[in-house]
Design a protein around this motif. Structure first.
Motif, PDB file in Angstrom:
ATOM      1  N   ARG A 126      14.899 -16.499 -32.598  1.00  0.00           N
ATOM      2  CA  ARG A 126      14.211 -17.422 -31.690  1.00  0.00           C
ATOM      3  C   ARG A 126      13.130 -16.743 -30.848  1.00  0.00           C
ATOM      4  NH1 ARG A 126      16.159 -19.941 -27.804  1.00  0.00           N
ATOM      5  NH2 ARG A 126      18.064 -18.803 -27.301  1.00  0.00           N
ATOM      6  N   LEU A 127      12.808 -15.499 -31.141  1.00  0.00           N
ATOM      7  CA  LEU A 127      11.790 -14.807 -30.358  1.00  0.00           C
ATOM      8  C   LEU A 127      10.407 -15.390 -30.612  1.00  0.00           C
ATOM      9  CD1 LEU A 127      12.869 -11.075 -30.859  1.00  0.00           C
ATOM     10  CD2 LEU A 127      13.526 -12.651 -29.030  1.00  0.00           C
ATOM     11  N   ASP A 128       9.643 -15.576 -29.538  1.00  0.00           N
ATOM     12  CA  ASP A 128       8.271 -16.038 -29.709  1.00  0.00           C
ATOM     13  C   ASP A 128       7.377 -14.838 -30.032  1.00  0.00           C
ATOM     14  OD1 ASP A 128       7.709 -14.706 -27.288  1.00  0.00           O
ATOM     15  OD2 ASP A 128       7.835 -16.544 -26.103  1.00  0.00           O
ATOM     16  N   GLU A 129       6.102 -15.104 -30.243  1.00  0.00           N
ATOM     17  CA  GLU A 129       5.179 -14.050 -30.694  1.00  0.00           C
ATOM     18  C   GLU A 129       5.112 -12.893 -29.711  1.00  0.00           C
ATOM     19  OE1 GLU A 129       0.482 -13.556 -32.062  1.00  0.00           O
ATOM     20  OE2 GLU A 129       1.327 -15.537 -31.644  1.00  0.00           O
ATOM     21  N   ARG A 130       5.139 -13.215 -28.413  1.00  0.00           N
ATOM     22  CA  ARG A 130       5.052 -12.158 -27.401  1.00  0.00           C
ATOM     23  C   ARG A 130       6.302 -11.267 -27.429  1.00  0.00           C
ATOM     24  NH1 ARG A 130       6.189 -12.565 -21.678  1.00  0.00           N
ATOM     25  NH2 ARG A 130       6.668 -14.747 -22.073  1.00  0.00           N
ATOM     26  N   LEU A 131       7.468 -11.877 -27.553  1.00  0.00           N
ATOM     27  CA  LEU A 131       8.710 -11.106 -27.555  1.00  0.00           C
ATOM     28  C   LEU A 131       8.909 -10.357 -28.878  1.00  0.00           C
ATOM     29  CD1 LEU A 131      11.181 -13.470 -25.662  1.00  0.00           C
ATOM     30  CD2 LEU A 131       9.818 -11.556 -24.778  1.00  0.00           C
ATOM     31  N   VAL A 132       8.373 -10.906 -29.962  1.00  0.00           N
ATOM     32  CA  VAL A 132       8.392 -10.177 -31.237  1.00  0.00           C
ATOM     33  C   VAL A 132       7.632  -8.857 -31.083  1.00  0.00           C
ATOM     34  CG1 VAL A 132       7.428 -10.166 -33.577  1.00  0.00           C
ATOM     35  CG2 VAL A 132       8.755 -12.123 -32.788  1.00  0.00           C
ATOM     36  N   GLY A 133       6.472  -8.928 -30.431  1.00  0.00           N
ATOM     37  CA  GLY A 133       5.702  -7.707 -30.181  1.00  0.00           C
ATOM     38  C   GLY A 133       6.461  -6.733 -29.293  1.00  0.00           C
ATOM     39  N   ALA A 134       7.143  -7.286 -28.275  1.00  0.00           N
ATOM     40  CA  ALA A 134       7.916  -6.431 -27.374  1.00  0.00           C
ATOM     41  C   ALA A 134       9.053  -5.739 -28.121  1.00  0.00           C
ATOM     42  CB  ALA A 134       8.461  -7.270 -26.217  1.00  0.00           C
ATOM     43  N   LEU A 135       9.768  -6.475 -28.984  1.00  0.00           N
ATOM     44  CA  LEU A 135      10.873  -5.878 -29.726  1.00  0.00           C
ATOM     45  C   LEU A 135      10.368  -4.796 -30.675  1.00  0.00           C
ATOM     46  CD1 LEU A 135      13.831  -5.693 -30.392  1.00  0.00           C
ATOM     47  CD2 LEU A 135      13.562  -7.614 -31.982  1.00  0.00           C
ATOM     48  N   PHE A 136       9.224  -5.022 -31.284  1.00  0.00           N
ATOM     49  CA  PHE A 136       8.652  -4.010 -32.184  1.00  0.00           C
ATOM     50  C   PHE A 136       8.374  -2.719 -31.415  1.00  0.00           C
ATOM     51  CE2 PHE A 136       5.281  -1.933 -34.612  1.00  0.00           C
ATOM     52  CZ  PHE A 136       5.779  -2.029 -35.908  1.00  0.00           C
ATOM     53  N   ARG A 137       7.807  -2.848 -30.221  1.00  0.00           N
ATOM     54  CA  ARG A 137       7.514  -1.661 -29.403  1.00  0.00           C
ATOM     55  C   ARG A 137       8.813  -0.981 -28.955  1.00  0.00           C
ATOM     56  NH1 ARG A 137       3.693  -5.386 -27.504  1.00  0.00           N
ATOM     57  NH2 ARG A 137       4.959  -5.880 -25.663  1.00  0.00           N
ATOM     58  N   ILE A 138       9.803  -1.794 -28.600  1.00  0.00           N
ATOM     59  CA  ILE A 138      11.096  -1.236 -28.167  1.00  0.00           C
ATOM     60  C   ILE A 138      11.739  -0.445 -29.300  1.00  0.00           C
ATOM     61  CG2 ILE A 138      13.461  -1.879 -27.540  1.00  0.00           C
ATOM     62  CD1 ILE A 138      12.168  -4.189 -25.882  1.00  0.00           C
ATOM     63  N   LEU A 139      11.688  -0.981 -30.520  1.00  0.00           N
ATOM     64  CA  LEU A 139      12.260  -0.265 -31.658  1.00  0.00           C
ATOM     65  C   LEU A 139      11.530   1.052 -31.913  1.00  0.00           C
ATOM     66  CD1 LEU A 139      13.063  -3.156 -34.165  1.00  0.00           C
ATOM     67  CD2 LEU A 139      14.631  -1.912 -32.667  1.00  0.00           C
ATOM     68  N   ASN A 140      10.224   1.057 -31.702  1.00  0.00           N
ATOM     69  CA  ASN A 140       9.482   2.323 -31.819  1.00  0.00           C
ATOM     70  C   ASN A 140       9.998   3.335 -30.802  1.00  0.00           C
ATOM     71  OD1 ASN A 140       7.847   1.462 -33.900  1.00  0.00           O
ATOM     72  ND2 ASN A 140       6.172   0.800 -32.572  1.00  0.00           N
TER      73      ASN A 140
END
Length: 251
Positions: A126-140
């Motif tokens: 259910r993540l929106d586009e902004r949170l998808v970007g945040a999760l990608f950065r967090i995983l990095n």
């Protein structure tokens, strides 16, 4: 059935249900996932482990399954285990975007820390586009860290999530497990064990009746076991079908 129609004593029991833990997770065929989580949580209780490297080798765990299969229970259990071990913990979901901002501000410090920290992410689907970007950065950041442990859950396998391709691929780099619903016989077995642990004796017709007439999801069924336990002690009566009906009768 709506909880607002339930008697007062049952509504109170729902609000005071036990905290989620790995020990009260009702496992169906999720033994590999549960074993992995138990091993990680056990390591947090060892003071020496707080100076060790990430046992996940800079990866993460993602599990997926239908609603009611225990996805959120496991995340809550991880949160509680981390808090009990005195480990800094961050709980993320699509409904609380400010928590993501606060975490991203701390990621650099967490990545360099010697002590472990824990991140849980619910409802990845259910993540929106902004949170998808945040999760990608967090995983990095997790990849670059020594001791950040991240656990995520959603309704579908990584390849089937309707998210950015790079995030779906990144999720698949970690350990992936599937949670499954209990069938009726497994639910009855789990409820019988919960009743036995409380010293509660149920008449044979109680659990089949509840599965047909009451909530079918395990959190509410387990809360009802607690309510029956309390009501049985209060009324000094055995847990029979008439007592169950009396408890559930709106007042």
């Amino acid at each position: 059935m709506n909880t607002s129609s339930l008697p007062k004593q049952f509504a109170l029991d729902l609000s005071h249900s036990p905290k989620a833990s790995l020990d009260n997770y009702l496992c169906s065929k999720d033994l590999a996932l549960l074993s992995t989580l138990h091993a990680l949580c056990k390591s947090w209780g060892d003071v020496a482990s707080k100076q060790s490297t990430n046992p996940l080798n800079h990866r993460w765990i993602y599990w997926w399954g239908p609603e009611g299969s225990g996805r959120t229970h496991l995340l809550d259990a991880i949160d509680n285990a981390a808090q009990n071990a005195g480990i800094e913990c961050f709980s993320l979901s699509p409904s609380e975007p400010t928590a993501w901002v606060r975490l991203e501000e701390k990621m650099s410090a967490l990545a360099q820390a010697e002590s472990p920290s824990v991140i849980t992410v619910d409802d990845v689907d259910r993540l929106d586009e902004r949170l998808v970007g945040a999760l990608f950065r967090i995983l990095n950041g997790v990849q670059a860290s020594k001791n950040i442990h991240i656990f995520m859950a959603g309704k579908a396998a990584p390849a089937n999530l309707e998210l950015r391709e790079d995030l779906r691929t990144r999720l698949g780099w970690g350990l992936v497990f599937q949670t499954q619903l209990l069938d009726d016989s497994e639910k009855i077995q789990a409820l019988e064990q919960a009743a036995k642990a409380r010293g509660l004796v149920l008449s044979p017709d109680v659990l089949p009746w509840l599965l047909n007439r009451f909530y079918r999801d395990m959190p509410n069924l387990m809360a009802l076991i607690d309510a029956l336990d309390a009501y049985s002690l209060e009324t000094k009566r055995a847990v029979t079908l008439p007592l169950v009906r009396e408890l559930l009768q709106p007042k």
